[in-house]
Write a protein that holds these residues in place. Sequence first.
Motif, PDB file in Angstrom:
ATOM      1  N   UNK A   1       6.789   6.935  19.590  1.00 16.10           N
ATOM      2  CA  UNK A   1       6.798   7.850  18.467  1.00 16.10           C
ATOM      3  C   UNK A   1       5.576   8.746  18.566  1.00 16.10           C
ATOM      4  N   UNK A   2       5.763  10.038  18.315  1.00 14.39           N
ATOM      5  CA  UNK A   2       4.678  11.006  18.417  1.00 14.39           C
ATOM      6  C   UNK A   2       3.567  10.743  17.417  1.00 14.39           C
ATOM      7  N   UNK A   3       2.341  11.069  17.829  1.00 11.83           N
ATOM      8  CA  UNK A   3       1.180  10.884  16.965  1.00 11.83           C
ATOM      9  C   UNK A   3       1.268  11.742  15.713  1.00 11.83           C
ATOM     10  N   UNK A   4       1.858  12.936  15.848  1.00  4.52           N
ATOM     11  CA  UNK A   4       1.986  13.831  14.703  1.00  4.52           C
ATOM     12  C   UNK A   4       2.862  13.202  13.625  1.00  4.52           C
ATOM     13  N   UNK A   5       3.986  12.626  14.039  1.00  2.83           N
ATOM     14  CA  UNK A   5       4.901  11.989  13.081  1.00  2.83           C
ATOM     15  C   UNK A   5       4.231  10.799  12.401  1.00  2.83           C
ATOM     16  N   UNK A   6       3.539   9.979  13.198  1.00  4.69           N
ATOM     17  CA  UNK A   6       2.848   8.822  12.619  1.00  4.69           C
ATOM     18  C   UNK A   6       1.766   9.265  11.645  1.00  4.69           C
ATOM     19  N   UNK A   7       1.039  10.308  12.009  1.00  4.43           N
ATOM     20  CA  UNK A   7      -0.015  10.814  11.130  1.00  4.43           C
ATOM     21  C   UNK A   7       0.533  11.281   9.797  1.00  4.43           C
TER      22      UNK A   7
ATOM     23  N   UNK B   1       1.525  10.010   3.914  1.00  2.42           N
ATOM     24  CA  UNK B   1       2.421   9.701   2.786  1.00  2.42           C
ATOM     25  C   UNK B   1       2.087   8.326   2.211  1.00  2.42           C
ATOM     26  N   UNK B   2       1.841   7.354   3.096  1.00  2.57           N
ATOM     27  CA  UNK B   2       1.481   6.003   2.647  1.00  2.57           C
ATOM     28  C   UNK B   2       0.186   6.045   1.847  1.00  2.57           C
ATOM     29  N   UNK B   3      -0.806   6.790   2.324  1.00  2.00           N
ATOM     30  CA  UNK B   3      -2.074   6.908   1.600  1.00  2.00           C
ATOM     31  C   UNK B   3      -1.870   7.553   0.234  1.00  2.00           C
ATOM     32  N   UNK B   4      -1.016   8.565   0.185  1.00  2.00           N
ATOM     33  CA  UNK B   4      -0.740   9.237  -1.092  1.00  2.00           C
ATOM     34  C   UNK B   4      -0.032   8.286  -2.061  1.00  2.00           C
ATOM     35  N   UNK B   5       0.869   7.466  -1.559  1.00  2.00           N
ATOM     36  CA  UNK B   5       1.540   6.491  -2.416  1.00  2.00           C
ATOM     37  C   UNK B   5       0.541   5.480  -2.976  1.00  2.00           C
ATOM     38  N   UNK B   6      -0.417   5.081  -2.154  1.00  2.00           N
ATOM     39  CA  UNK B   6      -1.441   4.139  -2.626  1.00  2.00           C
ATOM     40  C   UNK B   6      -2.316   4.777  -3.697  1.00  2.00           C
ATOM     41  N   UNK B   7      -2.653   6.054  -3.519  1.00  2.00           N
ATOM     42  CA  UNK B   7      -3.448   6.765  -4.526  1.00  2.00           C
ATOM     43  C   UNK B   7      -2.709   6.837  -5.861  1.00  2.00           C
ATOM     44  N   UNK B   8      -1.392   6.930  -5.785  1.00  2.00           N
ATOM     45  CA  UNK B   8      -0.566   7.000  -6.989  1.00  2.00           C
ATOM     46  C   UNK B   8      -0.300   5.610  -7.567  1.00  2.00           C
ATOM     47  N   UNK B   9      -0.937   4.596  -6.976  1.00  4.82           N
ATOM     48  CA  UNK B   9      -0.799   3.200  -7.397  1.00  4.82           C
ATOM     49  C   UNK B   9       0.636   2.690  -7.267  1.00  4.82           C
ATOM     50  N   UNK B  10       1.300   3.130  -6.207  1.00  6.54           N
ATOM     51  CA  UNK B  10       2.652   2.676  -5.887  1.00  6.54           C
ATOM     52  C   UNK B  10       2.556   1.788  -4.654  1.00  6.54           C
ATOM     53  N   UNK B  11       1.954   0.623  -4.841  1.00  2.38           N
ATOM     54  CA  UNK B  11       1.647  -0.269  -3.722  1.00  2.38           C
ATOM     55  C   UNK B  11       2.898  -0.777  -3.020  1.00  2.38           C
ATOM     56  N   UNK B  12       3.916  -1.140  -3.769  1.00  7.53           N
ATOM     57  CA  UNK B  12       5.140  -1.660  -3.140  1.00  7.53           C
ATOM     58  C   UNK B  12       5.831  -0.592  -2.304  1.00  7.53           C
ATOM     59  N   UNK B  13       5.872   0.642  -2.814  1.00  2.95           N
ATOM     60  CA  UNK B  13       6.483   1.728  -2.059  1.00  2.95           C
ATOM     61  C   UNK B  13       5.684   2.019  -0.792  1.00  2.95           C
ATOM     62  N   UNK B  14       4.360   1.971  -0.899  1.00  2.00           N
ATOM     63  CA  UNK B  14       3.503   2.199   0.265  1.00  2.00           C
ATOM     64  C   UNK B  14       3.716   1.104   1.308  1.00  2.00           C
ATOM     65  N   UNK B  15       3.805  -0.137   0.862  1.00  4.62           N
ATOM     66  CA  UNK B  15       4.019  -1.253   1.778  1.00  4.62           C
ATOM     67  C   UNK B  15       5.377  -1.132   2.472  1.00  4.62           C
ATOM     68  N   UNK B  16       6.386  -0.749   1.707  1.00  5.33           N
ATOM     69  CA  UNK B  16       7.734  -0.591   2.261  1.00  5.33           C
ATOM     70  C   UNK B  16       7.759   0.516   3.321  1.00  5.33           C
ATOM     71  N   UNK B  17       7.108   1.634   3.032  1.00  2.00           N
ATOM     72  CA  UNK B  17       7.052   2.740   3.993  1.00  2.00           C
ATOM     73  C   UNK B  17       6.266   2.337   5.235  1.00  2.00           C
ATOM     74  N   UNK B  18       5.206   1.589   5.039  1.00  4.06           N
ATOM     75  CA  UNK B  18       4.369   1.167   6.159  1.00  4.06           C
ATOM     76  C   UNK B  18       5.086   0.141   7.040  1.00  4.06           C
ATOM     77  N   UNK B  19       5.826  -0.767   6.418  1.00  6.28           N
ATOM     78  CA  UNK B  19       6.548  -1.794   7.176  1.00  6.28           C
ATOM     79  C   UNK B  19       7.641  -1.188   8.058  1.00  6.28           C
ATOM     80  N   UNK B  20       8.297  -0.147   7.584  1.00  6.12           N
ATOM     81  CA  UNK B  20       9.390   0.459   8.331  1.00  6.12           C
ATOM     82  C   UNK B  20       8.992   1.704   9.102  1.00  6.12           C
ATOM     83  N   UNK B  21       7.689   1.904   9.295  1.00  7.92           N
ATOM     84  CA  UNK B  21       7.194   3.135   9.903  1.00  7.92           C
ATOM     85  C   UNK B  21       7.764   3.377  11.305  1.00  7.92           C
TER      86      UNK B  21
END
Length: 120
Positions: A5-11, A16-36
């Motif tokens: 997977x390209x570095x640009x896509x991962x970045x 997005x994961x960091x933004x979800x964490x800032x919004x205090x959406x920990x479960x959504x961030x974890x879900x996005x990170x697990x399926x990255x």
Amino acid sequence: MQLVVGDKCLGMLEAVVAQLREMKLKQAARKAEDGMEETLTYCGFPSGHWTRIRTNNVIARLNREIRRRTRVVGAFPDGNSALMLVCAQLRYVAGTQWGNKKYMNMKHLLAALEKAGLDG
């Protein structure tokens, strides 16, 4: 075959994961990170294939056609009659040009495989 997977896509996904964490959406961030890796697998293919791989327009079109036909009938006497209508539509699609339509040009993928020395 494992695709890189390209570095640009991962970045972008990490942002997005960091933004979800800032919004205090920990479960959504974890879900996005697990399926990255799984989510971005399509980025390892030639860019001309990306939209065809990451969308399922063929399936959506088939579902719309089945929905349209079942709405015309309205109420089915039993589940078997609904199933028969859906199966008839699937047989029609499989037996016509609509079912034989090529969805992707595989020449790009074959060339990439040959270049990588993975031609079987």
